[in-house]
Design an enzyme around this catalytic site. Structure first.
Site, mmCIF file in Angstrom:
data_model
loop_
_atom_site.group_PDB
_atom_site.id
_atom_site.type_symbol
_atom_site.label_atom_id
_atom_site.label_comp_id
_atom_site.label_asym_id
_atom_site.label_seq_id
_atom_site.Cartn_x
_atom_site.Cartn_y
_atom_site.Cartn_z
ATOM 1 N N ARG A 173 0.827 -1.216 0.000
ATOM 2 C CA ARG A 173 0.000 0.000 0.000
ATOM 3 C C ARG A 173 0.859 1.263 0.000
ATOM 4 N NH1 ARG A 173 -3.022 -3.691 -0.796
ATOM 5 N NH2 ARG A 173 -5.130 -3.954 0.015
ATOM 6 N N SER A 246 -11.017 -0.790 2.653
ATOM 7 C CA SER A 246 -10.339 -0.843 3.961
ATOM 8 C C SER A 246 -9.953 0.574 4.370
ATOM 9 C CB SER A 246 -9.046 -1.657 3.873
ATOM 10 O OG SER A 246 -9.300 -2.975 3.482
ATOM 11 N N GLU A 342 -5.624 4.005 5.494
ATOM 12 C CA GLU A 342 -5.174 3.706 4.132
ATOM 13 C C GLU A 342 -5.527 4.840 3.164
ATOM 14 O OE1 GLU A 342 -5.916 -0.262 2.001
ATOM 15 O OE2 GLU A 342 -6.946 1.198 0.763
HETATM 16 P P1 FAD Z 1 -8.657 8.357 -5.762
HETATM 17 O O1 FAD Z 1 -9.377 7.923 -4.567
HETATM 18 O O2 FAD Z 1 -9.307 9.354 -6.644
HETATM 19 O O3 FAD Z 1 -7.223 8.887 -5.324
HETATM 20 C C1 FAD Z 1 -6.452 8.164 -4.393
HETATM 21 C C2 FAD Z 1 -5.071 8.836 -4.258
HETATM 22 O O4 FAD Z 1 -4.361 8.718 -5.497
HETATM 23 C C3 FAD Z 1 -5.165 10.346 -3.983
HETATM 24 O O5 FAD Z 1 -4.030 10.706 -3.228
HETATM 25 C C4 FAD Z 1 -5.035 10.962 -5.368
HETATM 26 O O6 FAD Z 1 -4.495 12.278 -5.322
HETATM 27 C C5 FAD Z 1 -4.076 10.008 -6.038
HETATM 28 N N1 FAD Z 1 -4.276 9.905 -7.482
HETATM 29 C C6 FAD Z 1 -5.365 9.413 -8.128
HETATM 30 N N2 FAD Z 1 -5.170 9.446 -9.462
HETATM 31 C C7 FAD Z 1 -3.955 9.991 -9.650
HETATM 32 C C8 FAD Z 1 -3.175 10.303 -10.814
HETATM 33 N N3 FAD Z 1 -3.626 10.075 -12.077
HETATM 34 N N4 FAD Z 1 -1.971 10.878 -10.630
HETATM 35 C C9 FAD Z 1 -1.486 11.136 -9.377
HETATM 36 N N5 FAD Z 1 -2.158 10.861 -8.260
HETATM 37 C C10 FAD Z 1 -3.376 10.291 -8.398
HETATM 38 N N6 FAD Z 1 -7.567 -0.908 -2.704
HETATM 39 C C11 FAD Z 1 -6.726 -1.980 -2.767
HETATM 40 O O7 FAD Z 1 -5.499 -1.822 -2.863
HETATM 41 N N7 FAD Z 1 -7.211 -3.254 -2.707
HETATM 42 C C12 FAD Z 1 -8.525 -3.518 -2.603
HETATM 43 O O8 FAD Z 1 -8.922 -4.674 -2.552
HETATM 44 C C13 FAD Z 1 -9.427 -2.415 -2.542
HETATM 45 N N8 FAD Z 1 -10.758 -2.625 -2.414
HETATM 46 C C14 FAD Z 1 -11.602 -1.554 -2.340
HETATM 47 C C15 FAD Z 1 -12.970 -1.807 -2.212
HETATM 48 C C16 FAD Z 1 -13.863 -0.756 -2.149
HETATM 49 C C17 FAD Z 1 -15.334 -1.048 -2.001
HETATM 50 C C18 FAD Z 1 -13.395 0.575 -2.230
HETATM 51 C C19 FAD Z 1 -14.357 1.722 -2.198
HETATM 52 C C20 FAD Z 1 -12.031 0.845 -2.346
HETATM 53 C C21 FAD Z 1 -11.124 -0.235 -2.396
HETATM 54 N N9 FAD Z 1 -9.745 -0.022 -2.512
HETATM 55 C C22 FAD Z 1 -8.882 -1.102 -2.606
HETATM 56 C C23 FAD Z 1 -9.195 1.346 -2.545
HETATM 57 C C24 FAD Z 1 -9.244 1.986 -3.970
HETATM 58 O O9 FAD Z 1 -10.081 1.270 -4.801
HETATM 59 C C25 FAD Z 1 -7.856 2.076 -4.579
HETATM 60 O O10 FAD Z 1 -6.969 2.767 -3.760
HETATM 61 C C26 FAD Z 1 -7.896 2.775 -5.962
HETATM 62 O O11 FAD Z 1 -6.649 2.638 -6.602
HETATM 63 C C27 FAD Z 1 -8.256 4.253 -5.865
HETATM 64 O O12 FAD Z 1 -8.502 4.718 -7.176
HETATM 65 P P2 FAD Z 1 -9.218 6.110 -7.433
HETATM 66 O O13 FAD Z 1 -9.139 6.389 -8.894
HETATM 67 O O14 FAD Z 1 -10.556 6.111 -6.843
HETATM 68 O O15 FAD Z 1 -8.238 7.077 -6.631
HETATM 69 N N1 EPU Z 2 -11.463 -10.282 9.967
HETATM 70 C C1 EPU Z 2 -12.090 -10.073 11.173
HETATM 71 N N2 EPU Z 2 -13.233 -9.323 11.179
HETATM 72 C C2 EPU Z 2 -13.761 -8.792 10.044
HETATM 73 C C3 EPU Z 2 -13.115 -9.018 8.813
HETATM 74 C C4 EPU Z 2 -11.955 -9.763 8.798
HETATM 75 O O1 EPU Z 2 -11.642 -10.543 12.214
HETATM 76 O O2 EPU Z 2 -14.806 -8.114 10.145
HETATM 77 C C5 EPU Z 2 -10.200 -11.078 9.966
HETATM 78 C C6 EPU Z 2 -10.454 -12.527 9.595
HETATM 79 O O3 EPU Z 2 -9.677 -13.322 10.436
HETATM 80 C C7 EPU Z 2 -9.895 -12.627 8.180
HETATM 81 C C8 EPU Z 2 -8.772 -11.589 8.197
HETATM 82 O O4 EPU Z 2 -9.277 -10.556 9.040
HETATM 83 O O5 EPU Z 2 -9.420 -13.899 7.921
HETATM 84 C C9 EPU Z 2 -8.452 -11.019 6.826
HETATM 85 O O6 EPU Z 2 -9.654 -10.514 6.226
HETATM 86 P P1 EPU Z 2 -9.739 -10.248 4.648
HETATM 87 O O7 EPU Z 2 -9.367 -11.483 3.890
HETATM 88 O O8 EPU Z 2 -11.045 -9.617 4.354
HETATM 89 O O9 EPU Z 2 -8.555 -9.242 4.385
HETATM 90 P P2 EPU Z 2 -8.191 -7.861 5.066
HETATM 91 O O10 EPU Z 2 -6.822 -7.980 5.641
HETATM 92 O O11 EPU Z 2 -9.237 -7.402 5.979
HETATM 93 C C10 EPU Z 2 -7.030 -7.014 2.897
HETATM 94 C C11 EPU Z 2 -6.951 -5.735 2.132
HETATM 95 C C12 EPU Z 2 -8.146 -5.594 1.209
HETATM 96 C C13 EPU Z 2 -8.156 -6.768 0.247
HETATM 97 C C14 EPU Z 2 -8.266 -8.052 1.062
HETATM 98 C C15 EPU Z 2 -8.199 -9.293 0.199
HETATM 99 C C16 EPU Z 2 -5.694 -4.164 3.451
HETATM 100 C C17 EPU Z 2 -5.734 -2.977 4.337
HETATM 101 N N3 EPU Z 2 -6.875 -4.611 3.023
HETATM 102 O O12 EPU Z 2 -8.152 -6.915 3.763
HETATM 103 O O13 EPU Z 2 -7.977 -4.401 0.463
HETATM 104 O O14 EPU Z 2 -9.232 -6.687 -0.660
HETATM 105 O O15 EPU Z 2 -7.151 -8.103 1.994
HETATM 106 O O16 EPU Z 2 -6.908 -9.458 -0.274
HETATM 107 O O17 EPU Z 2 -4.605 -4.671 3.163
HETATM 108 C C18 EPU Z 2 -8.457 -2.070 0.453
HETATM 109 O O18 EPU Z 2 -7.233 -1.906 0.478
HETATM 110 O O19 EPU Z 2 -9.282 -1.118 0.419
HETATM 111 C C19 EPU Z 2 -8.983 -3.427 0.489
HETATM 112 C C20 EPU Z 2 -10.284 -3.718 0.496
#
Ligand code: FAD
Ligand code: EPU
Length: 349
Positions: A173, A246, A342
């Site tokens: 991240r 997250s 995050e």
């Molecule tokens: P924004 O939110 O618009 O911007 C995020 C940051 O990046 C800001 O600092 C912005 O200034 C910068 N930025 C954006 N575009 C540019 C650019 N072109 N040039 C320079 N800087 C830029 N993230 C994960 O890693 N794994 C996940 O599994 C995951 N699951 C998600 C699930 C949900 C439901 C949601 C809502 C979010 C999740 N995220 C996850 C977080 C998010 O999707 C990512 O961080 C994504 O890359 C953000 O993209 P965005 O275009 O919305 O960026």
């Molecule tokens: N857990 C709990 N309570 C909850 C949810 C999860 O105790 O309510 C525990 C469980 O033990 C589970 C463990 O947490 O096994 C891990 O949960 P999960 O697999 O959902 O992964 P996470 O660590 O919570 C991370 C990323 C997610 C990504 C998933 C799957 C971060 C901060 N988050 O979540 O990324 O989708 O793994 O790989 O690293 C994001 O960055 O926005 C994001 C959604």
């Protein structure tokens, strides 16, 4: 307030723009000026306007990883550029993608074209240009593995630069872009994707889901289908309830400390990392500290996943941020571990 909207050819300028629909936490904030950019070549012209040059600048994709805690007294650059270019093809392909393309559309396109690699990263919201910023990751994969280089407008040097993989300093991240905020506007990302590679099915839940689907020889699209199932069953949908995925990172701590925490708190999930470090589950600690499902006004912690801060309706940025801080304090008091947000928290001014 009258909202002025001017098409400049390649970009549109909107004064006093609402950002409520431009962030997935659905926080009602405003920007002095919003520039919706369809042609990256126009960036130098736009950045030269005195009002833009002298004020604050924020690049926004889909706003799925930001929390506004006030109005933004500056210019928001909304990246809406499009284009996917296959530069070479063979056993692997080099593909250059414009920053404004939707990440999930791109992943699905690669799978449709028979490229492997991005299947575990399906359904992550946001744009391609934001993917390298926090090195998006899920289900055992990180995007960095497939990024050859990032093309950006360097605001300090006032020129287009190509940053190679090593220069981007990708980590969990994290990347160069998070350490030099405001310096680069990512305009395109160049990926290298193989036609075939070993699949990653070891992350908890994937193998079990493939078995439920009756698949014993999975292809990339099967893994993608399994990940879609897992994600939709665990994470709240921002179209239904405001959230930014997250809200906290999983802390990476010394392995000996993780060991001691696990002794004191049996059940705390921990994943070994290189260099004698260990990643521990923030969600588990938040749930154990009693915050899962908590609601203060319209600000809440999801009852589906403890890492997700949610907006039940009209929570303001400061209300959401106050709850996030309460969670951080509660986890610190109980476990002695400092959580880090995050998303990027964007304060007023
Ligand atoms: P924004 O939110 O618009 O911007 C995020 C940051 O990046 C800001 O600092 C912005 O200034 C910068 N930025 C954006 N575009 C540019 C650019 N072109 N040039 C320079 N800087 C830029 N993230 C994960 O890693 N794994 C996940 O599994 C995951 N699951 C998600 C699930 C949900 C439901 C949601 C809502 C979010 C999740 N995220 C996850 C977080 C998010 O999707 C990512 O961080 C994504 O890359 C953000 O993209 P965005 O275009 O919305 O960026
Ligand atoms: N857990 C709990 N309570 C909850 C949810 C999860 O105790 O309510 C525990 C469980 O033990 C589970 C463990 O947490 O096994 C891990 O949960 P999960 O697999 O959902 O992964 P996470 O660590 O919570 C991370 C990323 C997610 C990504 C998933 C799957 C971060 C901060 N988050 O979540 O990324 O989708 O793994 O790989 O690293 C994001 O960055 O926005 C994001 C959604």
């Amino acid at each position: 307030m009258s909202v002025e909207r001017v098409d400049m050819g390649g970009y549109t300028l909107i004064e006093h723009a609402s950002l409520a629909r431009l962030n997935t936490l659905r926080v009602d904030a405003r920007a002095n000026l919003l520039a919706d950019i369809r042609d990256a070549a126009k960036l130098p012209e736009l950045l030269d306007f005195p009002a833009v040059r002298q004020g604050r600048l924020l690049v926004l994709g889909e706003g799925s990883n930001v929390l506004f805690t006030g109005d933004f007294d500056g210019t928001v650059l909304l990246m809406s550029t499009r284009g996917v270019q296959v530069e070479s093809d063979g056993d692997s392909a080099r593909i250059a993608v414009a920053a404004g393309e939707r990440w999930d559309d791109f992943v699905r396109w690669t799978l449709g074209q028979g490229y492997a690699g991005l299947e575990n990263l399906i359904l992550i919201p946001g744009t391609v240009g934001a993917a390298p910023i926090q090195n998006i990751g899920a289900y055992g994969c990180e995007v960095a593995e497939f990024i050859e280089s990032v093309e950006a407008w360097d605001i300090r040097e006032r020129r287009v630069v190509t940053l190679d993989h090593a220069t981007c300093a990708f980590a969990y991240r994290d990347s160069l872009f998070k350490h030099q905020p405001g310096r680069y506007i990512v305009t395109a990302v160049r990926f290298v994707l193989p036609r075939s590679r070993p699949l990653r099915t070891d992350y908890a839940g994937i193998a079990e889901q493939l078995a439920r689907m009756g698949v014993d020889k999975p292809a990339p699209f099967h893994v993608a289908e399994a990940v879609v199932h897992l994600r939709t069953s665990k994470l709240p949908d921002p179209a239904v309830i405001g959230n930014a995925g997250s809200f906290f990172k999983n802390p990476i701590i010394d392995a000996a400390l993780a060991d001691a925490l696990q002794q004191a708190h049996p059940g705390l999930p921990a994943w070994p990392q290189p260099g004698g470090r260990c990643k521990i589950s923030a969600a588990w600690m938040i749930e154990a500290a009693g915050f899962k499902g908590l609601r203060e006004g319209d600000a809440g912690i999801s009852n589906r996943h403890a890492l997700v801060l949610v907006n039940h309706g009209s929570a303001s940025g400061p209300q959401l941020w106050a709850l996030a801080q309460r969670v951080m304090t509660g986890v610190h008091d109980r476990f002695g571990v400092q959580l880090e947000p995050e998303p990027v928290v964007i304060a007023a001014g």
